[in-house]
Design an enzyme around this catalytic site. Sequence first.
Site, PDB file in Angstrom:
ATOM      1  CG  ASP A 251      -2.121   0.954   1.005  1.00 28.29           C
ATOM      2  OD1 ASP A 251      -3.221   0.458   0.685  1.00 28.29           O
ATOM      3  OD2 ASP A 251      -1.951   2.184   1.148  1.00 28.29           O
ATOM      4  CG  ASP A 289     -10.292  -3.249  -2.410  1.00 29.22           C
ATOM      5  OD1 ASP A 289     -11.205  -2.704  -3.064  1.00 29.22           O
ATOM      6  OD2 ASP A 289     -10.381  -3.484  -1.186  1.00 29.22           O
ATOM      7  CB  CYS A 342     -16.530  -1.037  -1.500  1.00 27.75           C
ATOM      8  SG  CYS A 342     -15.500   0.357  -0.986  1.00 27.75           S
TER       9      CYS A 342
END
Length: 388
Positions: A251, A289, A342
């Site tokens: 990340d 993601d 999401c």
Amino acid sequence: MTPAARISAAIEILDRIGTGDPAEKALTNWARAHRFAGSKDRAAIRDHVFDALRCRGSFAALGGGQGGRALILGLLRAQSCDPATIFTGERFAPEPLSEEERAVLAQPVPPDLARRDWPDWLIAPLSERLGADFDTVSEAMRARAPVFVRVNVARATRDAAIAALAEDGIDAVPHPLSTTALQLGDGARRIQQSRAYQDGCVELQDVSSQAAVGTIELAPGMQVLDYCAGGGGKSLALAAACPDCEIHAHDIDPARMRDLPLRAERAGARIAICAPGTPGAGYDLVLVDAPCSGSGTWRRTPEAKWRLTPERLDDLVALQGRILEEASALVAQGGRLVYMTCSLLAVENEAQAALFAARTGWKLTFQRAYSPVTGGDGFFVAQFERKA
């Protein structure tokens, strides 16, 4: 605290949020200043605040304004509770209703309440993407999200996890969307203090996210990179699904992964943490993601719904495209790229996937969208292969 005192506290906190304070900060600051409030009081106040944020548009219409007092009036009206029984002006209770407030409460219930709980500028794109499900999804997004856990199959079977949770006073039932998912009922607030959680038998993860990870085919020995790992939930799910894969987590903000080593140890998972900006290359599978609007999770983070702007959405879509380009360069010849959000918005999902495929020549081999109609958060997954 009395119910009326809890209502007063919720009004105060909503007013702080209305001036720009993040919801969690406003709740935490209130709790620190009112240490006499017990855990049940804090939980009840939190529920009032988040109910009001989820339904800010409809509660404002029912209560006559955007301030904390009006939103709580709208909440009570939506719950068929007579506000006059709460707004008494007695010890710690809100001041009695004014004539203007009584006049608002006497008006007929406005139409299309669920649609009012979207920002106006998002109604058209959401309605177009969700089609016949738009009203059902709109209604579902006004309620509290269910709590799901993922059974760590490296530690326990689903039945064993259900039994362990029951010993901790937490009800759990399987969910049909994923073989690893359990939906929690009574006792869900105690999940992180439960033995099943602390022993690594279960991990908090929404059922839609679990189902999306379940669409990824894995094989022993694969080199897998979770490129935007965040807290590492998907890294842990991948490691549990195929312990013989080599899972790498990366990340750009290392602080997001600070708890991942402890979580991996608890789960019995082997995950290699990459230094920021040095993810390596040559992976058999790279999972992205991506940062997104989070619109599929707005039941859990409702204030984000009202703070998203068209300009911010445009920035996110551009960022997603750049990240897909970066991540695709890390995939080995013959490998796969998996894209997830999401989000409920087509511009971040199907349109983004189609644009990436058209721009790069990668082949879109699979995509699926999930919505609250299926029980979990709004979620999207697309899988790509590099064309020969």
